[in-house]
Write a protein that holds these residues in place. Sequence first.
Motif, short mmCIF file in Angstrom:
data_model
loop_
_atom_site.label_atom_id
_atom_site.label_comp_id
_atom_site.label_asym_id
_atom_site.label_seq_id
_atom_site.Cartn_x
_atom_site.Cartn_y
_atom_site.Cartn_z
N ASN A 35 0.83 -1.21 0.00
CA ASN A 35 0.00 0.00 0.00
C ASN A 35 0.86 1.26 0.00
O ASN A 35 0.49 2.27 -0.59
CB ASN A 35 -0.95 0.00 1.20
N ALA A 36 2.01 1.21 0.66
CA ALA A 36 2.93 2.35 0.64
C ALA A 36 3.55 2.50 -0.74
O ALA A 36 3.69 3.63 -1.25
CB ALA A 36 4.02 2.17 1.69
N VAL A 37 3.91 1.40 -1.38
CA VAL A 37 4.45 1.45 -2.74
C VAL A 37 3.42 2.06 -3.68
O VAL A 37 3.74 2.95 -4.48
CB VAL A 37 4.87 0.04 -3.22
N ALA A 38 2.18 1.62 -3.58
CA ALA A 38 1.11 2.16 -4.43
C ALA A 38 0.92 3.66 -4.19
O ALA A 38 0.71 4.43 -5.14
CB ALA A 38 -0.20 1.41 -4.18
N ALA A 39 1.00 4.10 -2.94
CA ALA A 39 0.85 5.53 -2.63
C ALA A 39 1.98 6.34 -3.23
O ALA A 39 1.77 7.45 -3.73
CB ALA A 39 0.76 5.74 -1.12
N LEU A 40 3.21 5.82 -3.18
CA LEU A 40 4.34 6.52 -3.80
C LEU A 40 4.11 6.66 -5.31
O LEU A 40 4.39 7.71 -5.89
CB LEU A 40 5.65 5.79 -3.53
N ARG A 41 3.62 5.61 -5.92
CA ARG A 41 3.33 5.67 -7.36
C ARG A 41 2.25 6.71 -7.65
O ARG A 41 2.38 7.47 -8.61
CB ARG A 41 2.91 4.29 -7.86
N ARG A 42 1.21 6.73 -6.86
CA ARG A 42 0.15 7.73 -7.07
C ARG A 42 0.67 9.15 -6.88
O ARG A 42 0.16 10.09 -7.48
CB ARG A 42 -1.03 7.47 -6.13
N GLU B 72 12.75 -4.45 -8.09
CA GLU B 72 14.05 -4.90 -8.60
C GLU B 72 14.11 -6.41 -8.70
O GLU B 72 14.66 -6.95 -9.64
CB GLU B 72 15.16 -4.39 -7.69
N ASP B 73 13.58 -7.09 -7.72
CA ASP B 73 13.62 -8.55 -7.70
C ASP B 73 12.21 -9.10 -7.86
O ASP B 73 11.25 -8.51 -7.42
CB ASP B 73 14.26 -9.07 -6.41
N ALA B 74 12.10 -10.24 -8.52
CA ALA B 74 10.79 -10.80 -8.80
C ALA B 74 10.29 -11.70 -7.68
O ALA B 74 9.12 -12.04 -7.65
CB ALA B 74 10.85 -11.59 -10.11
N GLU B 75 11.16 -12.11 -6.79
CA GLU B 75 10.76 -13.03 -5.74
C GLU B 75 11.25 -12.53 -4.40
O GLU B 75 12.00 -11.58 -4.30
CB GLU B 75 11.33 -14.42 -6.02
N GLY B 76 10.85 -13.23 -3.36
CA GLY B 76 11.32 -12.90 -2.02
C GLY B 76 10.24 -12.25 -1.19
O GLY B 76 9.33 -11.61 -1.70
N GLN B 77 10.37 -12.45 0.12
CA GLN B 77 9.39 -11.89 1.04
C GLN B 77 9.70 -10.44 1.41
O GLN B 77 8.85 -9.75 1.96
CB GLN B 77 9.34 -12.74 2.30
N ASN B 78 10.91 -9.98 1.13
CA ASN B 78 11.29 -8.60 1.40
C ASN B 78 11.79 -7.99 0.10
O ASN B 78 12.99 -7.85 -0.10
CB ASN B 78 12.35 -8.54 2.50
N PRO B 79 10.88 -7.63 -0.80
CA PRO B 79 11.30 -7.15 -2.12
C PRO B 79 12.06 -5.83 -2.05
O PRO B 79 11.86 -5.02 -1.14
CB PRO B 79 9.99 -6.99 -2.88
N ILE B 80 12.91 -5.64 -3.04
CA ILE B 80 13.67 -4.39 -3.19
C ILE B 80 13.04 -3.62 -4.34
O ILE B 80 12.76 -4.17 -5.41
CB ILE B 80 15.15 -4.68 -3.49
N TYR B 81 12.80 -2.33 -4.09
CA TYR B 81 12.23 -1.46 -5.11
C TYR B 81 13.25 -0.39 -5.49
O TYR B 81 14.00 0.08 -4.64
CB TYR B 81 10.96 -0.78 -4.59
N ARG B 82 13.23 0.00 -6.74
CA ARG B 82 14.02 1.14 -7.22
C ARG B 82 13.05 2.32 -7.28
O ARG B 82 12.06 2.27 -7.99
CB ARG B 82 14.63 0.84 -8.59
N VAL B 83 13.39 3.37 -6.55
CA VAL B 83 12.51 4.54 -6.46
C VAL B 83 13.29 5.76 -6.95
O VAL B 83 14.44 5.97 -6.56
CB VAL B 83 12.04 4.78 -5.00
N ARG B 84 12.65 6.53 -7.80
CA ARG B 84 13.26 7.81 -8.21
C ARG B 84 12.17 8.80 -8.56
O ARG B 84 11.05 8.44 -8.85
CB ARG B 84 14.25 7.61 -9.35
N TRP B 85 12.53 10.07 -8.48
CA TRP B 85 11.57 11.15 -8.72
C TRP B 85 11.93 11.95 -9.96
O TRP B 85 11.16 12.80 -10.35
CB TRP B 85 11.44 12.08 -7.52
N ARG B 86 13.09 11.64 -10.56
CA ARG B 86 13.49 12.26 -11.83
C ARG B 86 14.09 11.16 -12.70
O ARG B 86 14.80 10.29 -12.21
CB ARG B 86 14.56 13.32 -11.62
N GLU B 87 13.84 11.25 -14.00
CA GLU B 87 14.39 10.24 -14.91
C GLU B 87 15.91 10.27 -14.97
O GLU B 87 16.55 9.25 -15.21
CB GLU B 87 13.84 10.44 -16.32
N ASP B 88 16.52 11.43 -14.75
CA ASP B 88 17.97 11.56 -14.91
C ASP B 88 18.74 11.26 -13.63
O ASP B 88 19.92 11.60 -13.52
CB ASP B 88 18.32 12.96 -15.42
N MET B 89 18.13 10.59 -12.67
CA MET B 89 18.82 10.29 -11.42
C MET B 89 18.95 8.78 -11.24
O MET B 89 18.19 8.01 -11.81
CB MET B 89 18.07 10.88 -10.24
#
Length: 142
Positions: A26-33, A41-58
């Motif tokens: 739900n936090a991931v979805a809120a960041l996207r909104r 980043e990873d397709a499996e696992g109970q503690n997934p890793i996400y890549r988050v950025r607010w600008r394309e050039d970062m």
Amino acid sequence: MAADFYGIPNVETYSGGTEATAFHPNAVAALRRAGLETDREDAEGQNPIYRVRWREDMSPYRAFSKVWNAAPNPRKDFAAVMVCSEADAACPVVAGCDLRVALPFEDPKASDGTPREAAAYDASVQEIGREMLYVMHRAGQG
């Protein structure tokens, strides 16, 4: 993001809590909104890793659940910004930090499974964003 907004160089951000669980979907979805690019980043696992950025050039920030003193978090020479009421109460002292700032908010998990779920998470993202803008604004004046 707030340091970037104010043009404050050499600010690195890390995250951690009182226990390692998983980055709540739900936090991931809120960041996207809110407009942040958030890719898993990873397709499996109970503690997934996400890549988050607010600008394309970062380079993306790697976000995943971890305890506050786990790698890659720093052990000294950092400021700890506590953004959860529970973490603020559970961690009255953060070893190694030069500055501890409490910006507590109520965890939106209480709204999980209710009609207010998305609105509660969105409100938390907005509240934390405003508070971090204030903190970085003050840091930029120093």
